[in-house]
Scaffold this motif. Sequence first.
Motif, PDB file in Angstrom:
ATOM      1  N   GLY A  26       5.375 -35.384 -23.068  1.00 44.13           N
ATOM      2  CA  GLY A  26       4.867 -34.380 -22.146  1.00 44.13           C
ATOM      3  C   GLY A  26       5.477 -34.414 -20.764  1.00 44.13           C
ATOM      4  O   GLY A  26       6.074 -35.403 -20.341  1.00 44.13           O
ATOM      5  N   ASP A  27       5.275 -33.304 -20.077  1.00 42.34           N
ATOM      6  CA  ASP A  27       5.676 -33.229 -18.673  1.00 42.34           C
ATOM      7  C   ASP A  27       4.548 -33.813 -17.819  1.00 42.34           C
ATOM      8  O   ASP A  27       3.535 -34.279 -18.344  1.00 42.34           O
ATOM      9  N   ASN A  28       4.710 -33.811 -16.523  1.00 38.72           N
ATOM     10  CA  ASN A  28       3.728 -34.419 -15.629  1.00 38.72           C
ATOM     11  C   ASN A  28       2.348 -33.768 -15.740  1.00 38.72           C
ATOM     12  O   ASN A  28       1.328 -34.446 -15.663  1.00 38.72           O
ATOM     13  N   TYR A  29       2.307 -32.447 -15.929  1.00 39.29           N
ATOM     14  CA  TYR A  29       1.014 -31.769 -16.053  1.00 39.29           C
ATOM     15  C   TYR A  29       0.315 -32.206 -17.338  1.00 39.29           C
ATOM     16  O   TYR A  29      -0.880 -32.523 -17.325  1.00 39.29           O
ATOM     17  N   LYS A  30       1.050 -32.221 -18.427  1.00 40.01           N
ATOM     18  CA  LYS A  30       0.479 -32.631 -19.716  1.00 40.01           C
ATOM     19  C   LYS A  30      -0.029 -34.069 -19.628  1.00 40.01           C
ATOM     20  O   LYS A  30      -1.111 -34.390 -20.131  1.00 40.01           O
ATOM     21  N   ARG A  31       0.735 -34.939 -18.990  1.00 38.88           N
ATOM     22  CA  ARG A  31       0.310 -36.331 -18.838  1.00 38.88           C
ATOM     23  C   ARG A  31      -0.969 -36.422 -18.008  1.00 38.88           C
ATOM     24  O   ARG A  31      -1.877 -37.176 -18.343  1.00 38.88           O
ATOM     25  N   ALA A  32      -1.049 -35.654 -16.944  1.00 41.21           N
ATOM     26  CA  ALA A  32      -2.246 -35.663 -16.104  1.00 41.21           C
ATOM     27  C   ALA A  32      -3.458 -35.163 -16.887  1.00 41.21           C
ATOM     28  O   ALA A  32      -4.565 -35.703 -16.754  1.00 41.21           O
ATOM     29  N   LEU A  33      -3.254 -34.181 -17.732  1.00 41.18           N
ATOM     30  CA  LEU A  33      -4.340 -33.651 -18.545  1.00 41.18           C
ATOM     31  C   LEU A  33      -4.804 -34.689 -19.573  1.00 41.18           C
ATOM     32  O   LEU A  33      -6.001 -34.865 -19.790  1.00 41.18           O
ATOM     33  N   ILE A  34      -3.868 -35.392 -20.177  1.00 42.79           N
ATOM     34  CA  ILE A  34      -4.219 -36.451 -21.121  1.00 42.79           C
ATOM     35  C   ILE A  34      -4.978 -37.563 -20.404  1.00 42.79           C
ATOM     36  O   ILE A  34      -5.995 -38.065 -20.908  1.00 42.79           O
ATOM     37  N   GLU A  35      -4.515 -37.936 -19.226  1.00 38.33           N
ATOM     38  CA  GLU A  35      -5.215 -38.958 -18.437  1.00 38.33           C
ATOM     39  C   GLU A  35      -6.638 -38.501 -18.110  1.00 38.33           C
ATOM     40  O   GLU A  35      -7.591 -39.282 -18.189  1.00 38.33           O
ATOM     41  N   TYR A  36      -6.793 -37.233 -17.771  1.00 40.51           N
ATOM     42  CA  TYR A  36      -8.120 -36.688 -17.482  1.00 40.51           C
ATOM     43  C   TYR A  36      -9.012 -36.789 -18.708  1.00 40.51           C
ATOM     44  O   TYR A  36     -10.161 -37.237 -18.625  1.00 40.51           O
ATOM     45  N   ARG A  37      -8.497 -36.380 -19.855  1.00 36.43           N
ATOM     46  CA  ARG A  37      -9.294 -36.403 -21.084  1.00 36.43           C
ATOM     47  C   ARG A  37      -9.721 -37.821 -21.442  1.00 36.43           C
ATOM     48  O   ARG A  37     -10.872 -38.060 -21.789  1.00 36.43           O
ATOM     49  N   LEU A  38      -8.804 -38.767 -21.358  1.00 31.71           N
ATOM     50  CA  LEU A  38      -9.143 -40.147 -21.693  1.00 31.71           C
ATOM     51  C   LEU A  38     -10.125 -40.743 -20.686  1.00 31.71           C
ATOM     52  O   LEU A  38     -11.035 -41.489 -21.065  1.00 31.71           O
ATOM     53  N   THR A  39      -9.969 -40.412 -19.433  1.00 34.35           N
ATOM     54  CA  THR A  39     -10.899 -40.894 -18.419  1.00 34.35           C
ATOM     55  C   THR A  39     -12.288 -40.305 -18.652  1.00 34.35           C
ATOM     56  O   THR A  39     -13.299 -41.001 -18.485  1.00 34.35           O
ATOM     57  N   ASP A  40     -12.350 -39.062 -19.080  1.00 39.17           N
ATOM     58  CA  ASP A  40     -13.622 -38.393 -19.343  1.00 39.17           C
ATOM     59  C   ASP A  40     -14.422 -39.113 -20.434  1.00 39.17           C
ATOM     60  O   ASP A  40     -15.646 -39.082 -20.420  1.00 39.17           O
ATOM     61  N   ILE A  41     -13.741 -39.781 -21.355  1.00 39.62           N
ATOM     62  CA  ILE A  41     -14.442 -40.516 -22.416  1.00 39.62           C
ATOM     63  C   ILE A  41     -14.408 -42.024 -22.172  1.00 39.62           C
ATOM     64  O   ILE A  41     -14.604 -42.824 -23.080  1.00 39.62           O
ATOM     65  N   ASN A  42     -14.163 -42.395 -20.913  1.00 39.04           N
ATOM     66  CA  ASN A  42     -14.202 -43.795 -20.481  1.00 39.04           C
ATOM     67  C   ASN A  42     -13.151 -44.683 -21.142  1.00 39.04           C
ATOM     68  O   ASN A  42     -13.401 -45.863 -21.377  1.00 39.04           O
ATOM     69  N   PHE A  43     -11.989 -44.145 -21.390  1.00 37.89           N
ATOM     70  CA  PHE A  43     -10.866 -44.919 -21.904  1.00 37.89           C
ATOM     71  C   PHE A  43      -9.978 -45.320 -20.721  1.00 37.89           C
ATOM     72  O   PHE A  43      -8.777 -45.088 -20.709  1.00 37.89           O
ATOM     73  N   HIS A  44     -10.570 -45.945 -19.740  1.00 34.98           N
ATOM     74  CA  HIS A  44      -9.864 -46.285 -18.506  1.00 34.98           C
ATOM     75  C   HIS A  44      -8.738 -47.292 -18.745  1.00 34.98           C
ATOM     76  O   HIS A  44      -7.659 -47.159 -18.171  1.00 34.98           O
ATOM     77  N   THR A  45      -8.987 -48.275 -19.575  1.00 33.74           N
ATOM     78  CA  THR A  45      -7.957 -49.275 -19.869  1.00 33.74           C
ATOM     79  C   THR A  45      -6.748 -48.625 -20.515  1.00 33.74           C
ATOM     80  O   THR A  45      -5.602 -48.929 -20.166  1.00 33.74           O
ATOM     81  N   GLU A  46      -6.989 -47.711 -21.439  1.00 34.66           N
ATOM     82  CA  GLU A  46      -5.902 -47.027 -22.130  1.00 34.66           C
ATOM     83  C   GLU A  46      -5.097 -46.163 -21.162  1.00 34.66           C
ATOM     84  O   GLU A  46      -3.865 -46.109 -21.251  1.00 34.66           O
ATOM     85  N   VAL A  47      -5.771 -45.512 -20.234  1.00 34.35           N
ATOM     86  CA  VAL A  47      -5.082 -44.696 -19.227  1.00 34.35           C
ATOM     87  C   VAL A  47      -4.175 -45.584 -18.383  1.00 34.35           C
ATOM     88  O   VAL A  47      -3.015 -45.233 -18.112  1.00 34.35           O
ATOM     89  N   GLU A  48      -4.673 -46.732 -17.970  1.00 32.23           N
ATOM     90  CA  GLU A  48      -3.867 -47.634 -17.143  1.00 32.23           C
ATOM     91  C   GLU A  48      -2.644 -48.136 -17.907  1.00 32.23           C
ATOM     92  O   GLU A  48      -1.559 -48.275 -17.322  1.00 32.23           O
ATOM     93  N   LEU A  49      -2.791 -48.397 -19.196  1.00 30.67           N
ATOM     94  CA  LEU A  49      -1.634 -48.819 -19.991  1.00 30.67           C
ATOM     95  C   LEU A  49      -0.601 -47.694 -20.069  1.00 30.67           C
ATOM     96  O   LEU A  49       0.605 -47.949 -19.950  1.00 30.67           O
ATOM     97  N   LEU A  50      -1.046 -46.470 -20.289  1.00 27.29           N
ATOM     98  CA  LEU A  50      -0.123 -45.337 -20.334  1.00 27.29           C
ATOM     99  C   LEU A  50       0.607 -45.175 -19.005  1.00 27.29           C
ATOM    100  O   LEU A  50       1.832 -45.031 -18.975  1.00 27.29           O
ATOM    101  N   LYS A  51      -0.143 -45.221 -17.919  1.00 28.15           N
ATOM    102  CA  LYS A  51       0.451 -45.026 -16.604  1.00 28.15           C
ATOM    103  C   LYS A  51       1.438 -46.137 -16.258  1.00 28.15           C
ATOM    104  O   LYS A  51       2.425 -45.902 -15.566  1.00 28.15           O
ATOM    105  N   ALA A  52       1.190 -47.338 -16.789  1.00 35.32           N
ATOM    106  CA  ALA A  52       2.076 -48.472 -16.524  1.00 35.32           C
ATOM    107  C   ALA A  52       3.259 -48.516 -17.487  1.00 35.32           C
ATOM    108  O   ALA A  52       4.116 -49.390 -17.375  1.00 35.32           O
ATOM    109  N   GLY A  53       3.311 -47.557 -18.415  1.00 37.20           N
ATOM    110  CA  GLY A  53       4.411 -47.524 -19.369  1.00 37.20           C
ATOM    111  C   GLY A  53       4.291 -48.553 -20.484  1.00 37.20           C
ATOM    112  O   GLY A  53       5.265 -48.850 -21.170  1.00 37.20           O
ATOM    113  N   LYS A  54       3.112 -49.089 -20.690  1.00 40.06           N
ATOM    114  CA  LYS A  54       2.890 -50.111 -21.716  1.00 40.06           C
ATOM    115  C   LYS A  54       2.418 -49.465 -23.019  1.00 40.06           C
ATOM    116  O   LYS A  54       1.392 -49.824 -23.594  1.00 40.06           O
TER     117      LYS A  54
END
Length: 79
Positions: free
Chosen positions: A40-68
């Motif tokens: 995805g592009d930056n918008y798609k990534r931000a939307l995915i981060e929003y969706r995961l945060t909405d369901i309390n997948f904070h750890t998973e969001v941090e791994l994605l953002k860190a490239g892990k």
Amino acid sequence: MAKIELRESDMQRARNLNRKNGWGLTADQMKRIISAYEKGDNYKRALIEYRLTDINFHTEVELLKAGKINELREQLNEW
């Protein structure tokens, strides 16, 4: 990276998907989300981060953002 402003309609769609899925994801759904995040592009990534945060997948969001992504995929084997 500058903060991306998501459209309200996109955020509502994400919340509706989360509600429909009982505020959780299967391993297969998460694999598809990871793949979309990688492609995805930056918008798609931000939307995915929003969706995961909405369901309390904070750890998973941090791994994605860190490239892990591989570390996240390994965690899916434990689901």
